[in-house]
Design an enzyme around this catalytic site. Sequence first.
Site, PDB file in Angstrom:
ATOM      1  N   ASN A  48     -43.717 -38.783 -38.591  1.00  0.00           N
ATOM      2  CA  ASN A  48     -44.574 -38.362 -37.472  1.00  0.00           C
ATOM      3  C   ASN A  48     -45.988 -38.198 -38.033  1.00  0.00           C
ATOM      4  O   ASN A  48     -46.262 -37.238 -38.733  1.00  0.00           O
ATOM      5  CB  ASN A  48     -44.025 -37.037 -36.923  1.00  0.00           C
ATOM      6  N   LYS A  71     -48.624 -37.572 -36.439  1.00  0.00           N
ATOM      7  CA  LYS A  71     -49.423 -36.596 -35.670  1.00  0.00           C
ATOM      8  C   LYS A  71     -50.815 -37.178 -35.395  1.00  0.00           C
ATOM      9  O   LYS A  71     -50.926 -38.384 -35.180  1.00  0.00           O
ATOM     10  CB  LYS A  71     -49.464 -35.254 -36.403  1.00  0.00           C
ATOM     11  N   HIS A  96     -42.004 -31.823 -29.253  1.00  0.00           N
ATOM     12  CA  HIS A  96     -42.390 -31.298 -30.571  1.00  0.00           C
ATOM     13  C   HIS A  96     -42.986 -29.901 -30.388  1.00  0.00           C
ATOM     14  O   HIS A  96     -43.659 -29.644 -29.388  1.00  0.00           O
ATOM     15  CB  HIS A  96     -43.399 -32.249 -31.230  1.00  0.00           C
ATOM     16  N   GLU A 142     -45.473 -28.588 -31.588  1.00  0.00           N
ATOM     17  CA  GLU A 142     -46.934 -28.583 -31.394  1.00  0.00           C
ATOM     18  C   GLU A 142     -47.283 -28.932 -29.944  1.00  0.00           C
ATOM     19  O   GLU A 142     -48.290 -28.448 -29.407  1.00  0.00           O
ATOM     20  CB  GLU A 142     -47.589 -29.555 -32.398  1.00  0.00           C
ATOM     21  N   GLU A 170     -36.234 -28.597 -35.872  1.00  0.00           N
ATOM     22  CA  GLU A 170     -37.422 -28.295 -36.661  1.00  0.00           C
ATOM     23  C   GLU A 170     -37.785 -26.823 -36.505  1.00  0.00           C
ATOM     24  O   GLU A 170     -38.433 -26.443 -35.519  1.00  0.00           O
ATOM     25  CB  GLU A 170     -38.606 -29.153 -36.188  1.00  0.00           C
ATOM     26  N   GLY A 180     -45.203 -27.970 -41.665  1.00  0.00           N
ATOM     27  CA  GLY A 180     -46.536 -27.996 -42.262  1.00  0.00           C
ATOM     28  C   GLY A 180     -46.841 -26.796 -43.134  1.00  0.00           C
ATOM     29  O   GLY A 180     -47.992 -26.554 -43.486  1.00  0.00           O
ATOM     30  N   SER A 188     -41.389 -29.632 -43.503  1.00  0.00           N
ATOM     31  CA  SER A 188     -41.708 -29.678 -44.933  1.00  0.00           C
ATOM     32  C   SER A 188     -40.705 -30.473 -45.763  1.00  0.00           C
ATOM     33  O   SER A 188     -40.445 -30.138 -46.920  1.00  0.00           O
ATOM     34  CB  SER A 188     -41.899 -28.259 -45.492  1.00  0.00           C
TER      35      SER A 188
END
Length: 247
Positions: free
Chosen positions: A9, A11, A93, A95, A163, A169, A209
């Site tokens: 991904n 992003k 996701h 985010e 996730e 991250g 991660s």
Amino acid sequence: MRKKLAAGNWKMNGLKASLTEIAALAKACPAPNCDILICPPATLLAGMADACSGTPIKVGGQDCHAAASGAHTGDISASMLADAGASAVILGHSERRADHGETSADVAVKVVSVWDAGLTAIICIGETLEDRDAGRTLDVVGEQLSSSVPEGVTAENTVIAYEPVWAIGTGRTATTAQIAEVHDFIRGKLETRFGKVTGNGIRILYGGSVNPKNAVEIFSTSNVDGGLVGGASLRAADFAMIVNAAD
Ligand code: PGA
């Protein structure tokens, strides 16, 4: 047996110059036994699909609108992503959920639009640190799973990505015991809702991660069928090691 999937991904990262990573990745993974997917920003999708032709690497989108077309300035539909060469779309996701207020109900509607365009939906779920510390992980994951995944699931049209938000991250990976607990739980829920065959066939990715050092251990954890990889997917040299760990 479920074939593993190494999904990258990107992003909001990558310019045209970044497409050279594809040739490098293809060279480093000439005959993979796992599926490889890269989800670049929409601006790079068509160019990346061209760069991937003749390689085992497939491309995907990072989100889409629920409608096929219409007056939705700035949005992209699943059929447009398909037209640009995508075979899959990441949905829900964390985010997107945090930055754009997407709910699980929104995600479920998008999933159907992705299926209608003939693509695979990669549906993301995961708890926050606050949820985990409060002992609510399985409740939150179970709730997101049941409300983000609509009826109509098959082992081909859907992938689940677990996730944990606190691991994305941050360089802080969930332990294999934490991953196994949640993946086994998700597997059980999928089998109960969709039956043994379908529930057992759906791939469950871990994301948060994942890197070249921890990939082998994570990918050999119970019910882990590959990874959804952010930062470490940007460089072919790193992502190739992750792909090889899934092989
Ligand atoms: P990360 O991102 O690998 O950079 O933690 C994973 C993701 O958000 O899918």
